[in-house]
Write a protein that holds these residues in place. Structure first.
Motif, PDB file in Angstrom:
ATOM      1  N   PHE A 295       0.858  -1.182   0.000  1.00 19.46           N
ATOM      2  CA  PHE A 295       0.000   0.000   0.000  1.00 19.46           C
ATOM      3  C   PHE A 295       0.894   1.232   0.000  1.00 19.46           C
ATOM      4  N   GLU A 296       0.599   2.166  -0.878  1.00 12.67           N
ATOM      5  CA  GLU A 296       1.328   3.427  -0.937  1.00 12.67           C
ATOM      6  C   GLU A 296       0.299   4.557  -0.945  1.00 12.67           C
ATOM      7  N   TYR A 297       0.521   5.547  -0.088  1.00 18.02           N
ATOM      8  CA  TYR A 297      -0.437   6.657   0.021  1.00 18.02           C
ATOM      9  C   TYR A 297       0.303   7.977  -0.137  1.00 18.02           C
ATOM     10  N   THR A 298      -0.099   8.758  -1.122  1.00 19.13           N
ATOM     11  CA  THR A 298       0.511  10.058  -1.378  1.00 19.13           C
ATOM     12  C   THR A 298      -0.123  11.102  -0.475  1.00 19.13           C
ATOM     13  N   VAL A 299       0.605  11.490   0.569  1.00 15.31           N
ATOM     14  CA  VAL A 299       0.125  12.503   1.506  1.00 15.31           C
ATOM     15  C   VAL A 299       0.223  13.890   0.884  1.00 15.31           C
TER      16      VAL A 299
END
Length: 334
Positions: A295-299
């Motif tokens: 999982f990768e989340y662009t803050v």
């Protein structure tokens, strides 16, 4: 020089992960930028079973371009891996170092340590931050599987209809004398095409080398790839298949497979699943096989958080399957 074309050709020699750089100078055809990222995580990321703080391929780079006229733009890039957790004499090690020249009609030539034409085809599944395509990096610098040392490369793109593109890549590395194994000059050719979001590619890498018994053998690899979409934006799928002789780990015959399926959502979350395996085709034994969910989340544009769990699916020499790995961390782009 059309800026879009320059960007496309330069991107052909860039790494498969996200690219981000801050421009610090731009005047009269000259630019200078600083980029890279700091990436840290906590988990069981290496082969031991201890939970620890780990770095995830951090690097820093300096890049520049100069319009020299007559449709030619010269660019340079120096990039170094940064060991900021341990330090010492090996805090910085070279990842990239090259000079390139791009012409709108003639194409692009690069000299130095660079991402290879072979990687242009094989790297389509090498996007996730934590766990990605391992077999491309087996002796990569001398064999040119990913980053290639002391390489001369040429690339040219051809428009195909309104939304299609055909890409040609050629590479050459001179003779390399090592501590145990010597390589004669190596050659690469890569051909890929993309249309309506679908991409296909083929690359060949060849050249004589010594095996473990100091016999001269042909170290060759044929790699094929297919992909669809853009990683991080909706559905992305990629498949890479390779057939080797004395190319991977000096084994006589090997085959390798990497598959990636990802979905990037509008809210910045990207979910992916990959599978990778390498098999000794001579003995029909699996060297390694593994699969990961990530999982990768662009803050923010310069900050991405990530989490991944990689399952060891075992090999024919070790049936314990106890080398699972996991990590939770963040990547900050400079």
């Amino acid at each position: 020089m059309k800026i879009k074309l320059l960007a496309a050709l330069v991107a052909a020699t860039a790494c498969g992960s996200n690219a981000f750089a801050a421009e610090v100078y731009n005047s009269e055809g000259t630019t200078l930028s600083i980029g890279g990222h700091v990436s840290v995580g906590v988990g069981e990321y290496k082969s031991d079973d201890d939970v620890s703080v780990e770095q995830v391929s951090p690097r820093i780079n300096i890049a520049g371009t100069q319009d020299v006229g007559n449709g030619v733009v010269v660019d340079m890039k120096g990039e170094w891996a940064v060991d900021y957790l341990d330090g010492g004499d090996t805090t910085f090690t070279t990842r990239l170092g090259y000079i390139g020249a791009t012409h709108e009609e003639m194409g692009r030539m690069v000299v130095g340590t660079q991402w290879s034409p072979y990687y242009d085809v094989g790297g389509v599944a090498d996007y996730p931050i934590a766990f990605a395509n391992d077999f491309l990096y087996e002796n990569q610098n001398r064999m040119g599987g990913a980053r290639a040392e002391r390489m001369v490369s040429y690339r040219k793109s051809f428009a195909l209809a309104e939304d299609g593109m055909v890409n040609l890549g050629l590479g050459w590395q001179g003779e390399h004398t090592g501590v145990l194994i010597d390589n004669d000059p190596r050659y690469q050719v890569a051909l890929s095409a993309k249309m309506m979001g679908f991409g296909v590619g083929y690359s060949y890498s060849g050249g004589e080398r010594e095996d473990n018994g100091n016999n001269i053998v042909d170290g060759t690899s044929h790699i094929f790839s297919m992909n669809y979409g853009s990683y991080g934006a909706g559905v992305y799928a990629a498949l890479v298949y390779g057939m080797n002789e004395y190319f991977y780990d000096l084994l006589e015959e090997t085959v390798q497979l990497e598959g990636l399926l990802a979905y990037g959502m509008d809210n910045g979350l990207n979910v992916s699943v990959n599978y990778e395996a390498v098999e000794n085709d001579k003995t029909s034994k699996t060297i390694f096989s593994q699969s990961a969910i990530q999982f990768e989340y662009t803050v923010a544009p310069s900050l991405v958080t990530f989490a991944g769990y990689q399952m060891d699916l075992g090999d024919d020499d070790d049936d314990t399957k106890d080398d699972d790995k996991w990590i939770v961390g963040a990547r900050y782009f400079l």
